[in-house]
Design an enzyme around this catalytic site. Structure first.
Site, PDB file in Angstrom:
ATOM      1  N   GLU A 500     -71.133  34.423  -1.119  1.00  0.00           N
ATOM      2  CA  GLU A 500     -72.453  34.485  -0.492  1.00  0.00           C
ATOM      3  C   GLU A 500     -72.276  34.304   1.007  1.00  0.00           C
ATOM      4  O   GLU A 500     -72.003  33.197   1.481  1.00  0.00           O
ATOM      5  CB  GLU A 500     -73.353  33.391  -1.071  1.00  0.00           C
ATOM      6  CG  GLU A 500     -74.816  33.530  -0.735  1.00  0.00           C
ATOM      7  CD  GLU A 500     -75.663  32.521  -1.494  1.00  0.00           C
ATOM      8  OE1 GLU A 500     -76.875  32.740  -1.615  1.00  0.00           O
ATOM      9  OE2 GLU A 500     -75.096  31.500  -1.968  1.00  0.00           O
ATOM     10  N   TYR A 513     -78.526  46.068   2.094  1.00  0.00           N
ATOM     11  CA  TYR A 513     -78.271  46.058   0.656  1.00  0.00           C
ATOM     12  C   TYR A 513     -77.853  47.444   0.191  1.00  0.00           C
ATOM     13  O   TYR A 513     -78.446  48.451   0.562  1.00  0.00           O
ATOM     14  CB  TYR A 513     -79.497  45.571  -0.107  1.00  0.00           C
ATOM     15  CG  TYR A 513     -79.811  44.119   0.186  1.00  0.00           C
ATOM     16  CD1 TYR A 513     -78.984  43.100  -0.273  1.00  0.00           C
ATOM     17  CD2 TYR A 513     -80.915  43.770   0.962  1.00  0.00           C
ATOM     18  CE1 TYR A 513     -79.247  41.771   0.010  1.00  0.00           C
ATOM     19  CE2 TYR A 513     -81.190  42.434   1.254  1.00  0.00           C
ATOM     20  CZ  TYR A 513     -80.348  41.453   0.773  1.00  0.00           C
ATOM     21  OH  TYR A 513     -80.601  40.143   1.071  1.00  0.00           O
TER      22      TYR A 513
END
Length: 592
Positions: A500, A513
């Site tokens: 992350e 994304y």
């Protein structure tokens, strides 16, 4: 300078009764000392903050001067009781040193033969510790005797302790304790403790350095809380007794027949292996240099302003683990000081002759010390040899490093994959753009990567279809990366370890994304933790971001953004041996 100081200290010690007589007759001890100084023709500097200044043009005796300026002679507790754990025969060493070497070799051989007919197995920590404990238990009475420390070593010890405390003060930030030891709180126990600098004396032996800490601290007008740690129960028993005697004499002089006061300096002594106390039992099973965080280890972590490893560095099983324990036990900006009054050559000789007892030599150069600190949260600030050296002698050894928030990884980590939709707790909840790499594709890559917070550089690559790449693509961005399970989000923890990345763009960064991201990680900040609340997590992340940004402005981390892998030049290793998923996930390691 060393010879002059040695002679003066010897004279002052032998005239302790004269000192008491002078004080009782209200005569000035400073005048008495000035007479001694003029007789020996040296420069008397009453308030020198640095106890010794080797290689300088003016001889100074700040350590003695500070004590004398407060009408305080060296204590009845003898500074000559010193534990030379890792001492060895060297060229030009005194007969007293040679006797010590032969005794240590004899006791080491006796302990080894009693345990086993073969030498200590370097892979057996428990066997090594048992050998060390037996060897120094049998030598404790000797180290508690006047014979243990030659006269020419004592002023070197003064210099090493004074230099350690001076570096500690230099590296303290505004959040540190008050540097002044005087005030109206002498009888307030809590204030008395909060105003003290905390020192961890590793391998303290019989408390050899304790009187030197008192002397140097008084000269600097600071208060100390000293914790001594030694593996030998016989040594620590004597250290406790000697510390009690030292504090009793100090209080007697402070009170002077008046109202009782709390001691300016306090001492605690613990028995055990320093590395295990900080990193945990079986720390070597983790093989990550960080050890275990638990109730036992946390009482020693981030607790000390200075850690002094005097005359025992060579006795530790693993020097990397020793430095890791030093770093973990220090407060931010604290200092780790590796010292030896007889020098690196002296220790190297014993390392060659008694490797069972002394498995390591001291770092032999500034570069060697820098290399050892590179993968630790330590920044080298000083390396000095030859302190107080006489003709044909090595002199004292001093290496010092400052605690930093980060450390370099032993191997650089590379990851490349398609940014996946996260858990809805990134940019919106945490306040940072978060790029997650699919956990299912990086399971193998993360198997041996410790859960924690890393930092490095990340590049969002342009879409492969040639469409508008958006703002901020193909530019290296600073990144703080959590590898782990996000334990603070109770009930929503990750089922498996994930990557992350919190990106720190200097400009705008459009939605990324579904695009490829290449990431190179070179540094480590802290282990993953479960925080008591969401605000605590946010505060920790903000601190991580601040530390990472600062580190990434420095070499060698700044240079990582120019590495070929970050520029998206291809893959290093595929998650699928067939190569079908090369574009989906790749990873690897590289040397610095």
């Amino acid at each position: 300078t060393t010879l002059i100081e040695s002679s003066i200290l010897s004279a002052l010690t032998t005239t302790y009764r004269m000192h008491k007589m002078l004080i009782s007759n209200h005569r000035s001890l400073r005048t008495f000392f000035a007479l001694v100084a003029s007789h020996h023709s040296f420069a008397f500097v009453p308030s020198a903050p640095c106890l010794h200044a080797p290689h300088s043009g003016t001889a100074t005796v700040g350590s003695v001067a500070g004590a004398i300026s407060n009408n305080r002679l060296p204590q009845q507790f003898s500074p000559s009781k010193m534990t030379l754990h890792a001492s060895a025969a060297g060229s030009g060493q005194s007969d007293e040193n040679m006797k010590l070497v032969e005794l240590q070799k004899k006791k080491s051989a006796e302990s080894s033969s009693a345990k086993s007919a073969k030498p200590i197995n370097s892979d057996s920590l428990s066997e090594h510790l048992a050998h060390q404990r037996d060897t120094f238990d049998s030598m404790a009475d000797f180290f508690d005797s006047e014979e243990a420390t030659p006269d020419d070593v004592r002023p070197i010890l003064q210099s090493l302790v004074g230099r350690s405390l001076a570096r500690m003060l230099e590296c303290q930030d505004s959040a540190g304790p008050s540097p002044k030891g005087d005030g109206d709180d002498d009888n307030d126990a809590s204030a008395n403790e909060s105003n003290k600098y905390h020192i961890l004396d590793v391998g303290c032996g019989v408390g050899a350095l304790f009187p030197y800490y008192v002397e140097a601290a008084d000269a600097m007008d600071i208060r100390l809380k000293v914790t001594g740690v030694d593996l030998s129960p016989q040594m620590t028993a004597l250290a406790k007794s000697n510390a009690d005697d030292l504090v009793a004499v100090e209080q007697e002089e402070e009170e002077g027949g008046g109202e009782a006061t709390l001691p300016r300096h306090t001492f605690d002594v613990a028995t055990g292996d320093f590395v295990e106390m900080v990193l945990g039992i079986n720390y070597y099973d983790l093989n990550d240099g960080a050890g275990y965080e638990n109730e036992d280890t946390n009482q020693y972590r981030s607790m000390y302003d200075a850690v002094v490893v005097n005359a025992c560095y060579g006795n530790f099983y693993d020097e990397d683990a020793l430095l890791a324990a030093c770093a973990q036990s220090l407060k931010p900006n604290g200092v780790a000081c590796i010292t030896h009054p007889l020098g690196a050559g002296f220790v190297h000789k014993l390392h060659e002759e008694s490797p069972d007892t002394v498995p390591n030599a001291l770092p032999h150069s500034h570069d060697a010390f820098d290399t050892l600190c590179f993968t630790q949260a330590l920044n080298p600030i000083e390396f000095v040899e030859g302190i107080g050296a006489g003709e044909g002698q090595d002199g004292g050894y001093f290496a010092c490093a400052k605690r930093t928030p980060h450390k370099a990884l032993s191997k650089i980590l590379n990851f490349r994959g398609t940014v996946a939709t996260g858990y809805g707790r990134g940019g919106k909840k945490l306040g940072f753009p978060t790029a997650n790499l699919p956990s299912s594709l990086f399971t193998e890559a993360l198997a041996d990567v410790r859960a924690g917070v890393y930092f490095g550089w990340a590049v969002i690559e342009s879409p492969e279809d040639g469409s508008d790449s958006g703002v901020g693509c193909n530019i290296p961005h600073k990144a703080v990366v959590n590898v782990g399970y996000s334990p603070t989000f109770e009930g929503k923890e990750n089922a498996e370890k994930i990557i992350e990345a919190h990106l720190c763009p200097e400009g705008e960064l459009s939605d990324f994304y579904g695009q490829k991201m290449s990431m190179i990680l070179g540094g480590f900040l802290r282990p993953e933790r479960k925080f008591p609340s969401f605000p605590d997590l946010i505060a920790a992340i903000n601190n991580d971001v601040t530390c990472a940004k600062r580190a990434l402005d420095l070499e060698p981390f700044a240079g990582l953004k120019t590495e070929e892998f970050v520029a998206g030049a291809g893959t290093i290793n595929s998650s699928d041996d067939s190569g079908d998923q090369e574009d989906e996930a790749s990873w690897g390691t590289q040397d610095w």
